[in-house]
Design a protein around this motif. Structure first.
Motif, mmCIF file in Angstrom:
data_model
loop_
_atom_site.group_PDB
_atom_site.id
_atom_site.type_symbol
_atom_site.label_atom_id
_atom_site.label_comp_id
_atom_site.label_asym_id
_atom_site.label_seq_id
_atom_site.Cartn_x
_atom_site.Cartn_y
_atom_site.Cartn_z
ATOM 1 N N ASP A 2 0.839 -1.197 0.000
ATOM 2 C CA ASP A 2 0.000 0.000 0.000
ATOM 3 C C ASP A 2 0.877 1.251 0.000
ATOM 4 O O ASP A 2 2.117 1.176 0.103
ATOM 5 N N ALA A 3 0.237 2.402 -0.073
ATOM 6 C CA ALA A 3 0.976 3.660 -0.187
ATOM 7 C C ALA A 3 1.848 3.917 1.030
ATOM 8 O O ALA A 3 2.998 4.363 0.918
ATOM 9 N N GLY A 4 1.301 3.629 2.223
ATOM 10 C CA GLY A 4 2.074 3.880 3.442
ATOM 11 C C GLY A 4 3.341 3.039 3.501
ATOM 12 O O GLY A 4 4.418 3.530 3.852
ATOM 13 N N THR A 5 3.204 1.772 3.170
ATOM 14 C CA THR A 5 4.386 0.898 3.166
ATOM 15 C C THR A 5 5.386 1.345 2.113
ATOM 16 O O THR A 5 6.610 1.327 2.352
ATOM 17 N N PHE A 6 4.876 1.749 0.943
ATOM 18 C CA PHE A 6 5.791 2.205 -0.109
ATOM 19 C C PHE A 6 6.575 3.439 0.355
ATOM 20 O O PHE A 6 7.777 3.558 0.092
#
Length: 840
Positions: free
Chosen positions: A76-80
């Motif tokens: 997801d965006a946060g992990t990226f």
């Protein structure tokens, strides 16, 4: 001892037994980690930095898998966000710079013909600090709290605690801890190059690697402290709500960008120049001739370093700078290509004029130059402001950066790995596997990063976790992803090669037939480093000096013995390397490790807001530092001097500007002064950015009276210390002790007087950037007054304990250096906060 004594084989054997015993490493499961020998600490450093590089590489592969196809949902965006932040941070702070320092800790004593660097315990402290800080920062991703603001952490998104979580604190405090280790290593390397060269090795005979390390270490001294100053402001905003970067309360986010990029752009050259240094060592070896243009390459290295500090603003072209600034920094950015090109052409011409032996290390070197030149050309492109506006924050910049770093850092390090592996292990790596890995990395790098130029020019922004199929960038991104895995395959082949090394047979001594000192090392290397410290008459003594290796091995040069059972090396003069003294080096000890653990506690506990526990850890750190200094520095020897051979006798104790300790203090204070200048820059930056700075409603604080009192007592501390040093040198110990006591009193008074101005004026640091920066300068300066009081108390205790006498006065001379910088700090601080509002 005469030269003829060394004809006696029994005498030489006895000398070697004593050296072997003195330099014997500690044994046992736990005690082995107390070692401070540069060979072992350097290897720990290299392996740890290499491990961090592999970890960051895995993060990159996950990112590339996410971007391989449009609209992917692997992460997801946060992990990226956490992935790209940690990838960049680890590669820059935990791999590139530490790897250069690690390699230097291994190579420099060998290159300089020294038994070890002058402060081996400082090297060990730097390593343990690096390890603890690195694990703390890297491990955060496994708990989903890794930093996610990019490797340059721009405010205000990262300073607002409601928009960024604990990761910003982990990044800031964890990496600040690592910066301490970088500065410690820089001090060690500078003093090592300047004071531990072998007799006869004048500056113009130094190996180019030593020149480059000297230049880069000085760059670290001036590049890292502004970031430390920025870290201080950053964390004070996050933890205390002091609004340095909050525009609504007089702050300015651009201040962080300036402080970061004053560090960030020289950082690129800090990791690039050591790679050039490796080329400077291996190119002559495989060209079978001296390197051409020695003075030019030294001047080019110095010129590159100098210009690199004038380029930081080209990272800020898109922030709305005045045209004159754009023109100046654009021209400076173009100009750095000139000294860089000089260095590259010197290598090409040397190869052209030599009898080239094509080897695996040289293959990596030439391949990396090809990749680096592409990165350099795109660098010239983004140095042009109109082009930069178009390419800013796109994948074009990502491509440029990686071409520079892979060509300028990663592949040169692999060249150095294949070149110097026999020096470290006594065994060569596989040429077949090495060349296979080279072609995989070379092809993979171009396949991965060249398409990014195109995707960037077509508008793909960096740091997006996915993209729509309609953009038509799927093919370019898929090619980049395939390229990244090809690079990974190449690195895996190198790892395989390293893993197979223990089962290979020993290589012959100096397997590349090189001409420089480090290749005196024997495959069955002894821990003492070098059998006797040679007299140098050439840049390539193994090639040029008759019977050089035999004379070194038979102990026919200097300091061939360790009669007193102490680890020793020779100190020489800075310019012409005349023998000055013999210094005794610190042996194995728990203190460096324990000090690093305690100091790490300060940063880590502060991250989680355990302030009282952090304070206890800070007090423990101070106690350990004092114990370290008390037991390991300025030791009064049992005799005034010792013979080192050839009829020369050198003192065992020196003080003042001839001593390595004095130089270490001076260099450390240069770093301290640079960090302080970053804070002062913040004060005047606000003044240039705001018409009403200081704001009329706050212009009365901190007043004139208390800053002038603080200035007076600060200068009194300085004068008392200088007076104590002078009368002590004249033998009046009692008066010196009285002056030291006066200095302690004045420095304590300086703490209260310095804080009185903003405190009694009722300045609220949360209200506006003006009181916040005034408080910060006052706290910085009074903290230094507090340290001055501790230093003077330490000097007094040494005098009372009989460990400091008029003939053995290194302690007070070193403390006086600190006091010179303290006087400068109090003058700048109190004249600024006390008088500048009156004239602004």
């Amino acid at each position: 001892m005469s030269l003829h004594d060394q004809d006696d084989a029994a005498l030489r054997a006895a000398q070697e037994d004593r050296l072997r015993k003195v330099w014997e490493p500690p044994k046992g499961l736990f005690l082995r980690w107390t070692d401070t020998n540069n060979n072992r600490v350097g290897v720990w450093y290299v392996l740890t930095a290499f491990g961090f590089m592999l970890f960051a590489g895995v993060l990159a592969l996950i990112m590339r898998m996410q971007l391989a196809v449009p609209d992917n949902d692997l992460v997801d965006a946060g992990t990226f966000n956490q992935l790209f932040t940690l990838h960049g941070s680890v590669m820059m702070f935990l791999f590139a710079v530490p790897m250069f320092e690690a390699v230097s800790i291994i190579l420099l004593p060998q290159l300089l013909g020294a038994r070890d660097l002058p402060f081996p315990r400082l090297s060990a402290f730097g390593y343990w600090s690096f390890l603890i800080g690195g694990v703390f920062v890297s491990g955060s991703i496994f708990f989903d709290v890794a930093p996610d603001g990019g490797w340059f952490m721009y405010p205000p998104l990262t300073t607002r605690t409601d928009l960024s979580g604990l990761g910003a604190d982990i990044w800031m405090l964890g990496l600040s801890f690592i910066e301490v280790s970088s500065v410690a290593a820089a001090v060690e390397l500078i003093v090592g190059v300047l004071k531990c060269r072998p007799p006869g090795m004048r500056l113009n005979l130094m190996p180019l690697y030593a020149w480059y390390i000297l230049v880069v270490a000085v760059m670290i001294l001036f590049a890292f402290p502004p970031l430390i100053a920025g870290d201080v402001l950053f964390e004070m905003e996050r933890l205390l709500d002091w609004p340095f970067f909050d525009a609504q309360r007089g702050g300015d986010p651009l201040l962080w960008q300036h402080l970061f990029w004053i560090f960030g752009h020289p950082e690129v050259y800090i990791v690039f120049l050591p790679s050039i240094a490796l080329f400077a060592m291996l190119v002559p070896t495989f060209a079978r001739r001296h390197l051409l243009g020695y003075p030019w390459i030294v001047l080019a290295a110095v010129g590159t370093a100098f210009l690199s500090f004038g380029l930081w603003v080209h990272h800020m072209f898109a922030t709305g700078l005045p045209k004159i600034s754009l023109a100046f920094f654009s021209a400076a950015s173009e100009a750095v290509a000139i000294p860089t090109a000089v260095q590259i052409f010197v290598f090409i011409v040397t190869l052209w004029a030599g009898r080239v032996v094509w080897s695996t290390p040289l293959l990596y070197a030439t391949g990396s130059l090809a990749i680096f030149v592409i990165g350099g050309l795109t660098g010239v492109m983004v140095a042009v402001a109109p082009f930069d506006w178009q390419a800013h924050d796109t994948y074009f910049v990502v491509a440029h950066l990686h071409y520079v770093l892979i060509g300028g850092t990663l592949m040169p390090l692999f060249a150095g790995l294949y070149y110097y592996w026999p020096l470290i292990t006594g065994k060569k790596l596989s040429d077949r596997l090495g060349r296979t890995a080279f072609w995989l990395i070379f092809v993979g790098a171009n396949l991965c990063f060249f398409p990014m130029h195109l995707s960037g020019l077509e508008g793909m922004p960096r740091r997006v976790f996915t993209y729509p199929e309609e953009l038509g960038l799927g093919g370019l991104n898929l090619a980049s992803t395939i390229g990244s895995f090809v690079i990974a395959a190449g690195v895996a082949v190198i790892v395989l090669d390293l893993c197979r090394s223990p089962w290979r047979t020993k290589a012959p001594r100096n397997p590349w037939a090189a001409g420089t000192l480090e290749w005196l090392a024997h495959p069955d290397d002894e821990d003492w480093g070098i059998r006797s410290i040679p007299l140098i008459e050439s840049r390539y003594p193994i090639w040029d000096q008759e019977d050089f290796v035999r004379k070194v091995d038979e102990g026919r040069y200097f300091l061939p013995d360790a009669e007193e059972g102490r680890r020793e090396t020779i100190v020489t003069s800075v310019l012409d390397a005349r023998p000055v003294s013999v210094i005794r080096l610190g042996g194995p000890s728990w203190l460096p490790m324990l000090t690093a653990v305690a100091l790490g506690g300060v940063f880590i506990l502060t991250t989680y807001h355990f302030y009282w526990a952090a304070l206890v850890s800070g007090v423990l750190t101070l106690a350990l530092v004092l114990a370290w200094l008390w037991t390991g520095t300025a030791e009064i020897p049992e005799k005034p001097g010792k013979p080192i051979g050839h009829g020369i006798e050198l003192p065992l104790y020196i003080s003042g500007d001839a001593a390595p300790g004095w130089w270490a203090m001076f260099i450390t204070m240069m770093a301290d002064a640079t960090a302080f200048s970053g804070l002062v820059f913040g004060y005047y930056f606000f003044w240039t950015r705001h018409e009403d700075f200081p704001p009329m409603a706050m212009a009365d604080g901190p007043g004139v009276f208390w800053p002038m009192v603080a200035l007076a007592v600060g200068l009194a501390t300085w004068l008392a210390t200088v007076g104590a040093r002078e009368v002590h040198a004249r033998g009046n110990v009692s008066l010196a002790r009285v002056l030291v006591l006066l200095g302690i009193g004045a420095s304590v008074a300086g703490v209260f007087a310095g804080l009185a101005g903003p405190w009694l004026s009722g300045m609220d640091p949360q209200a506006h950037s003006y009181p916040a920066i005034v408080w910060t300068l006052a706290i910085w300066t009074t903290a230094h007054c507090g340290v001055a009081a501790i230093m003077l108390a330490y000097v007094l205790a040494r005098s009372l304990a009989g460990k400091m006498t008029p003939q053995h006065d290194a302690d007070i001379r070193n403390v006086t250096v600190y006091m010179h910088f303290l006087a400068l700090t109090v003058a700048v601080t109190y004249l600024t906060i006390g008088l500048f509002p009156e004239v602004a």
